[in-house]
Design a protein around this motif. Structure first.
Motif, PDB file in Angstrom:
ATOM      1  N   ALA A  12       4.934  16.846  -1.791  1.00 10.17           N
ATOM      2  CA  ALA A  12       4.755  15.263  -1.865  1.00 10.17           C
ATOM      3  C   ALA A  12       5.344  14.485  -0.836  1.00 10.17           C
ATOM      4  N   PHE A  13       6.481  14.732  -0.470  1.00  5.78           N
ATOM      5  CA  PHE A  13       7.279  14.182   0.603  1.00  5.78           C
ATOM      6  C   PHE A  13       6.737  14.300   1.821  1.00  5.78           C
ATOM      7  N   SER A  14       6.226  15.669   2.250  1.00  4.36           N
ATOM      8  CA  SER A  14       5.785  15.767   3.611  1.00  4.36           C
ATOM      9  C   SER A  14       4.421  14.983   3.897  1.00  4.36           C
ATOM     10  N   ILE A  15       3.563  14.937   2.875  1.00  3.72           N
ATOM     11  CA  ILE A  15       2.365  14.305   3.000  1.00  3.72           C
ATOM     12  C   ILE A  15       2.512  12.932   2.924  1.00  3.72           C
ATOM     13  N   TYR A  16       3.333  12.137   2.325  1.00  2.00           N
ATOM     14  CA  TYR A  16       3.690  10.932   2.254  1.00  2.00           C
ATOM     15  C   TYR A  16       4.390  10.643   3.531  1.00  2.00           C
ATOM     16  N   SER A  17       5.278  10.966   3.898  1.00  2.00           N
ATOM     17  CA  SER A  17       5.805  10.915   5.261  1.00  2.00           C
ATOM     18  C   SER A  17       4.785  10.773   6.250  1.00  2.00           C
ATOM     19  N   ILE A  18       3.744  11.686   6.484  1.00  2.00           N
ATOM     20  CA  ILE A  18       2.733  11.690   7.523  1.00  2.00           C
ATOM     21  C   ILE A  18       1.958  10.377   7.503  1.00  2.00           C
ATOM     22  N   ILE A  19       1.511  10.050   6.264  1.00  2.00           N
ATOM     23  CA  ILE A  19       0.797   8.916   5.929  1.00  2.00           C
ATOM     24  C   ILE A  19       1.384   7.743   6.287  1.00  2.00           C
TER      25      ILE A  19
ATOM     26  N   LEU B 211       0.696  -1.131   0.224  1.00  2.00           N
ATOM     27  CA  LEU B 211       0.000  -0.217  -0.105  1.00  2.00           C
ATOM     28  C   LEU B 211       0.790   1.367  -0.040  1.00  2.00           C
ATOM     29  N   LEU B 212       2.056   1.305   0.930  1.00  3.33           N
ATOM     30  CA  LEU B 212       2.807   2.324   0.855  1.00  3.33           C
ATOM     31  C   LEU B 212       3.528   2.784  -0.622  1.00  3.33           C
ATOM     32  N   ARG B 213       3.936   1.469  -1.125  1.00  2.00           N
ATOM     33  CA  ARG B 213       4.272   1.721  -2.604  1.00  2.00           C
ATOM     34  C   ARG B 213       3.524   2.261  -3.638  1.00  2.00           C
ATOM     35  N   LEU B 214       2.342   1.843  -3.416  1.00  2.00           N
ATOM     36  CA  LEU B 214       1.291   2.611  -4.522  1.00  2.00           C
ATOM     37  C   LEU B 214       1.177   4.068  -4.040  1.00  2.00           C
ATOM     38  N   ILE B 215       1.090   4.384  -2.733  1.00  2.00           N
ATOM     39  CA  ILE B 215       0.915   5.747  -2.295  1.00  2.00           C
ATOM     40  C   ILE B 215       2.074   6.607  -2.893  1.00  2.00           C
ATOM     41  N   LYS B 216       3.278   5.981  -2.764  1.00  2.00           N
ATOM     42  CA  LYS B 216       4.323   6.794  -3.083  1.00  2.00           C
ATOM     43  C   LYS B 216       4.446   6.852  -4.714  1.00  2.00           C
ATOM     44  N   LYS B 217       4.047   5.776  -5.365  1.00  2.00           N
ATOM     45  CA  LYS B 217       4.049   5.970  -6.864  1.00  2.00           C
ATOM     46  C   LYS B 217       2.956   7.025  -7.161  1.00  2.00           C
ATOM     47  N   PHE B 218       1.812   7.215  -6.571  1.00  2.00           N
ATOM     48  CA  PHE B 218       0.793   8.005  -6.588  1.00  2.00           C
ATOM     49  C   PHE B 218       1.341   9.400  -6.919  1.00  2.00           C
ATOM     50  N   PHE B 219       1.996   9.893  -5.326  1.00  2.00           N
ATOM     51  CA  PHE B 219       2.732  11.034  -5.302  1.00  2.00           C
ATOM     52  C   PHE B 219       3.886  11.233  -6.291  1.00  2.00           C
TER      53      PHE B 219
END
Length: 278
Positions: free
Chosen positions: A59-66, A37-45
């Motif tokens: 994008a990095f900040s939002i991904y880190s929080i998630i 799931l995290l890989r999918l989210i990272k790919k999305f960003f």
């Protein structure tokens, strides 16, 4: 031995607490799903960044929080799956956490500061910042407790996040693409001020890193003790390399002034000698 017996087989058993093969299997499945799931989210960003719909730092900040939230949920789910009573564990460790809190106040302060940085977005990956000790660097990573910046000397600095919250930090990249800088130079009294202005602008326009818009301009700043003081002001997006750009402009100024017989005077001082005659 059938599949049910294998799943019910206790791998660890300590008193009333036990972990069987099924609990371990479910935990591994949860971890694998979370990583996927995290890989999918990272790919999305990453796709959003490439499309220009969001900047890399945000994008990095939002991904880190998630990412942090997902792993917290995963850990809680695994503990619950293994039969750990979270309420009882929290109640039993409350006194221990209070005691530890006095010893790790700074660490806790850094963690809270990291969360604030990620949520507020005042500091993002790629921003060029200046710390209170005049160290200038580009933000490489914003972690939960510490962040990494790379200085102009290509030195990686690990900075506690609380420094960015409590200290004064200049963000040269915040909310604008270009930053204004200046080069100051003095010329001899009697010099043609219009010629000096024109030569300074030519020097700025010769440097590719200097922005065309806004245009550079010259300010006749002061009548100095031994020189007429001019300031060449310019904008550039290359804030991290501003000292290198100013150096290129100074080389150009020195060359132009020599070609046009414009003198940069030495500082002059009058010394009065008083003799004590008896």
């Amino acid at each position: 031995m059938n599949l049910k017996d294998i799943f019910n087989y206790d791998l660890i058993s300590v008193g009333k607490f036990s972990i069987n093969a099924f609990d371990l299997f479910i935990s591994v499945v949860i971890i694998i799903i979370s990583i996927f799931l995290l890989r999918l989210i990272k790919k999305f960003f990453n796709n959003r960044v490439k499309a220009g719909k969001i900047d890399k730092g945000s994008a990095f900040s939002i991904y880190s929080i998630i990412k942090y939230l997902i792993w917290i949920i995963v850990i809680l789910m695994i503990l619950e799956t293994m039969g750990v009573n979270l309420n009882l564990m929290l109640a039993g460790s409350a006194a221990l956490l209070v005691g530890l809190g006095f010893g790790i106040q700074q660490i806790f302060n850094d963690l809270v500061s990291g969360i604030i940085l990620l949520f507020e977005g005042n500091l993002k990956v790629g921003d060029v910042i200046q710390l209170e000790n005049n160290i200038i660097g580009r933000v490489r990573v914003i972690g939960l407790r510490t962040s990494k910046i790379i200085t102009r000397d290509d030195i990686i600095m690990i900075v506690p996040n609380s420094k960015f919250i409590s200290d004064q930090v200049i963000n040269w990249s915040h909310e604008q693409g270009s930053t204004r800088f200046l080069v100051e130079v003095g010329v001899a009294y009697g010099s043609d001020t219009e010629l000096v202005t024109r030569l300074l602008l030519e020097c700025a326009n010769q440097v590719p890193e200097v922005d065309i818009s806004p245009e550079p301009f010259v300010r006749f700043n002061d009548f100095g003790d031994s020189a007429l003081i001019f300031q060449l002001l310019f904008w550039t997006k290359e804030t991290f390399r501003s000292e290198y750009i100013r150096s290129k402009i100074r080389y150009a100024i020195d060359r132009k002034f020599r070609e046009n017989n414009i003198t940069i005077p030495f500082p002059q001082r009058d010394v009065h000698m008083i003799s004590d005659k008896k």
